[in-house]
Design a protein around this motif. Structure first.
Motif, PDB file in Angstrom:
ATOM      1  N   THR A 131      -0.213  -8.030 -20.209  1.00  0.00           N
ATOM      2  CA  THR A 131       0.969  -8.116 -19.340  1.00  0.00           C
ATOM      3  C   THR A 131       2.266  -7.932 -20.117  1.00  0.00           C
ATOM      4  O   THR A 131       3.338  -8.053 -19.544  1.00  0.00           O
ATOM      5  CB  THR A 131       1.013  -9.488 -18.638  1.00  0.00           C
ATOM      6  OG1 THR A 131       0.979 -10.524 -19.637  1.00  0.00           O
ATOM      7  CG2 THR A 131      -0.175  -9.680 -17.705  1.00  0.00           C
ATOM      8  N   ASN A 132       2.172  -7.650 -21.414  1.00  0.00           N
ATOM      9  CA  ASN A 132       3.379  -7.560 -22.251  1.00  0.00           C
ATOM     10  C   ASN A 132       4.281  -8.755 -21.964  1.00  0.00           C
ATOM     11  O   ASN A 132       5.472  -8.607 -21.628  1.00  0.00           O
ATOM     12  CB  ASN A 132       4.120  -6.246 -22.001  1.00  0.00           C
ATOM     13  CG  ASN A 132       5.311  -6.065 -22.937  1.00  0.00           C
ATOM     14  OD1 ASN A 132       5.297  -6.554 -24.078  1.00  0.00           O
ATOM     15  ND2 ASN A 132       6.356  -5.397 -22.472  1.00  0.00           N
ATOM     16  N   ALA A 133       3.739  -9.944 -22.105  1.00  0.00           N
ATOM     17  CA  ALA A 133       4.443 -11.161 -21.703  1.00  0.00           C
ATOM     18  C   ALA A 133       5.765 -11.342 -22.450  1.00  0.00           C
ATOM     19  O   ALA A 133       5.931 -10.885 -23.583  1.00  0.00           O
ATOM     20  CB  ALA A 133       3.525 -12.363 -21.951  1.00  0.00           C
TER      21      ALA A 133
ATOM     22  N   GLY B 199       0.421  -3.949 -21.709  1.00  0.00           N
ATOM     23  CA  GLY B 199       1.166  -3.928 -20.446  1.00  0.00           C
ATOM     24  C   GLY B 199       0.456  -3.197 -19.330  1.00  0.00           C
ATOM     25  O   GLY B 199       0.959  -3.142 -18.212  1.00  0.00           O
TER      26      GLY B 199
END
Lengths: 470, 470
Positions: B142-144, B193
């Protein structure tokens, strides 16, 4: 109508060069690649780029995008292809001082951007020898590096937004100035570094940084490469990540430099194995204010770090530039690297990367293999030690293509064994296609081929570059 | 044989949960998404993940990868699909102190990694509320973001290498620890992501940073948002980029916080419009050493910057934490954001980003549009001002789906007009699929569809997420 006639009809005669007018575009900086493009196209805006690609796609005509043509891998080689120069897309359309961004066309020359933002006390940090010719489109397409990646990252890390014309002529608008954006697949980073094989970059939003207030520059002799890495970390800490250059010049580099530049002195009275060129920038205002005793804090921070390591014996010698002339002399030794790596005889040159802590292992493993191929080979290294990027040159006794091939393979073998990359900052172009085929993870190669075919089904965008055929 | 039988035969019965054993995996943190997977698979190594995907691909069975299931967008919703939990890939296989990297499995829980590297005086900087459950695989997928992106970047910027199992079960090895690598298309950033739609991340090489020595934490009232941006830049300069949190809490947030937490005080005797929570880290050793007069340099740097701006009237008030208890009180107000944004009544919540200098415009443009939809709506904002990421909540008078839809559209309209993104850090999952379809550049959407089809031709990997159908 020929494809050139169609394009001429679409964008105008003055955009299309052929014959003698096109000839200068046939050469690139290396001189190793000579192109004879069908025509050189110089569109003046994105819509014209789109019109060209639409025609090229319909007629299945290859298009090679080009900007400053200063790359080292033949990525702009154009045979039986149209060369599309982005040089007219040279507007700096906005400098947003509050948001610290610049919106630029792909044809903006790097040094022009440097000049434009400096007026606002900002910098676009990417810099390299070719800055007077290299253009933003090519710098993004190759994810160019340079000497200050240790502080600011490669070009990819300096770009927030892109405008890209896709193979079918449609315009993809990713021109945002956002520091966070999780809206789907990361197409921006996919296009950056793709060397024009997936789309043609026409504009970008770039990140700007505050201009450093002062610099401290030094040559330092260290007892070993692990100690050099310790020095790097200590300096990063002492300066709040202010290390802008950390360049490794082993004994071989210093010797070759002196040989090629007889006027060059030093750096030290004694010769050492591990020499590091350091530049530290003061971004904090207080680090750039001279104290009453004449000291400059950014220099003091460097002195204190070096002093402690001189005491414990890990630093052997150090010279800190006391004025701009001394700073320039230190930088000149680094900037002579092109000559040192290319003009000392018959040579084989590589651009590789290894993990930060593996540079010493690289040297130790490589030398015996080089000697086994050519006992008289002379090795010269210059390395961006802060990011593990090594430029290794073997000067050899004779122009022997087999030996040269074996030397490249030896370097790449060691790199592969150390978990490194055969292309650190120059990219693939045509010069490393064979290496890609042999050394890149085969699953990754297939993924690249699938993506290429998906985004450019007629294979018109810079065909034959970057991705080797299966 | 059913697909579950085939998988059971391949990886063993103890890896496969069905019925009541699988039920707990049907819930995620939000409670908004309930899954009824065909089975929950818990492979213990990469080869088992590969075996599962090979069977799933041959049988065209959808696979939903899951890790901590703490996401907010329903990305792990699994209906008529296998859920593949990476929880057993939980080994921290190497912490390389010299190279400052960690090699970890996708199932490593974030807080476990924090603990493991802290012993070496290093940090993995990514942190967020869910750190006790969130796993590396999901954080990368999720490319947090989180609250310290302003200093360290999102997860993408903290990852050097990846191991990914592709749709057909082949393993893509991008597990390098390199700071520079220009060997072809950037597959690493493409997978990060992608929320599991292009491949399943099984392991990663992550970048570590030195552990800060001390912190200075403050609440500051500023006269306007542009002045807050000036303060951010001045603080970055004064601290050598040491600003780790710069969180905007407008009057509405403070008021709502006091309403929900009656014991909460302050932050100031007077209420202000623009309140900023600041944390500055001292990475430099000397900034963390208390002077003989009792002052700590990292605090002094903050005080001096604030002092100058108090004098010129751009800073209105400031409270600097004098001890850990005060620091915790300041942080608590920020960490209560979940409650403030979700538990104050019937609400509509968004996660958007605008350019750094457009947050004020966002507020000004949005309020009249909100009032036009629901005159009684109460707006609450909390924003990571340092990266333009705004979490905007509208509390409304009644549970009216039409009004809620209109409120989301109003926020997204303003964001689009300002060149922003409708998803800053939470991703797309299923919750923002419609928005993707309506608002993402159509050429970019088509490129995503083409890439998805190329890498996952049978559409088995987390189908129906992230990329809306054409």
């Amino acid at each position: 109508m020929t494809v050139i006639d169609q394009i001429t009809a679409a964008i105008g005669q003055d955009r299309v060069l052929t014959g003698a007018d096109a000839a200068p575009y046939g050469k690139d900086w290396t001189g190793a690649y000579t192109s004879t493009p069908l025509a050189v196209l110089r569109p003046a805006n994105t819509a014209e780029v789109a019109a060209i690609l639409k025609i090229a796609n319909e007629t299945k005509t290859p298009v090679v995008p080009a900007s400053g043509r200063t790359g080292l891998t033949g990525a702009t080689l154009a045979q039986d292809a149209l060369m599309l120069s982005v040089e007219r897309l040279n507007a700096i359309s906005e400098i947003n001082v509050e948001g610290r961004t610049a919106t630029v066309g792909a044809g903006v020359i790097l040094s022009n951007l440097h000049d434009a933002v400096e007026a606002h006390d900002l910098i676009f940090p990417l810099t390299l020898g070719a800055r007077g010719s290299a253009m933003i489109g090519g710098l993004l397409s190759t994810n160019a590096g340079g000497s200050n990646v240790v502080r600011y990252g490669s070009t990819r890390g300096l770009c927030l937004g892109l405008e890209v014309v896709m193979a079918d002529g449609r315009i993809m608008n990713l021109m945002s100035a956002l520091h966070k954006d999780n809206s789907g697949l990361d197409l921006r980073n996919l296009i950056i570094g793709a060397e024009g094989t997936l789309g043609i970059i026409t504009a970008a939003v770039l990140k700007l940084q505050p201009k450093p207030r002062a610099y401290a520059t030094a040559m330092v002799a260290v007892s070993s490469l692990p100690d050099a890495l310790t020095l790097l970390y200590k300096l990063k800490e002492a300066t709040g990540d202010g290390v802008e250059a950390f360049e490794y010049m082993p004994r071989s580099y210093i010797a070759k430099h002196r040989q090629l530049f007889p006027d060059a002195t030093g750096p030290f009275d004694t010769d050492y194995d591990v020499n590091i060129m350091i530049e530290v920038a003061a971004t904090r205002a207080q680090d750039a204010i001279t104290h009453p005793d004449g000291s400059l804090p950014v220099v003091s921070a460097l002195e204190e770090t070096l002093g402690a390591m001189l005491e414990d014996g890990t630093v052997l010698d150090a010279i800190i530039a006391q004025n701009e002339a001394q700073r320039r002399e230190i930088w000149k030794r680094r900037e002579d690297a092109g000559e040192v790596a290319f003009f000392g005889g018959v040579f084989v040159n590589t651009d590789v990367a290894v993990p930060l802590d593996k540079v010493a292992a690289f040297e130790q493993m490589l030398t015996p293999r080089i000697k086994a191929i050519d006992p008289d080979a002379e090795e010269v290294i210059i390395a961006h030690l802060g990011d593990g990027n090594i430029h290794h040159t073997s000067y050899i006794s004779r122009n022997d293509p087999e030996a040269m091939k074996a030397l490249v393979a030896a370097v790449e073998d060691v790199v592969q064994e150390l978990g490194g990359s055969f292309s650190a900052e120059h990219g693939i172009g045509v010069s490393k296609l064979d290496t890609m085929k042999r050394r890149k993870d085969p699953v990754a190669l297939d993924a690249m081929r699938a993506i290429k075919a998906a985004l450019d089904p007629n294979n018109i965008l810079n065909p034959g570059k970057v991705i080797p055929p299966a």
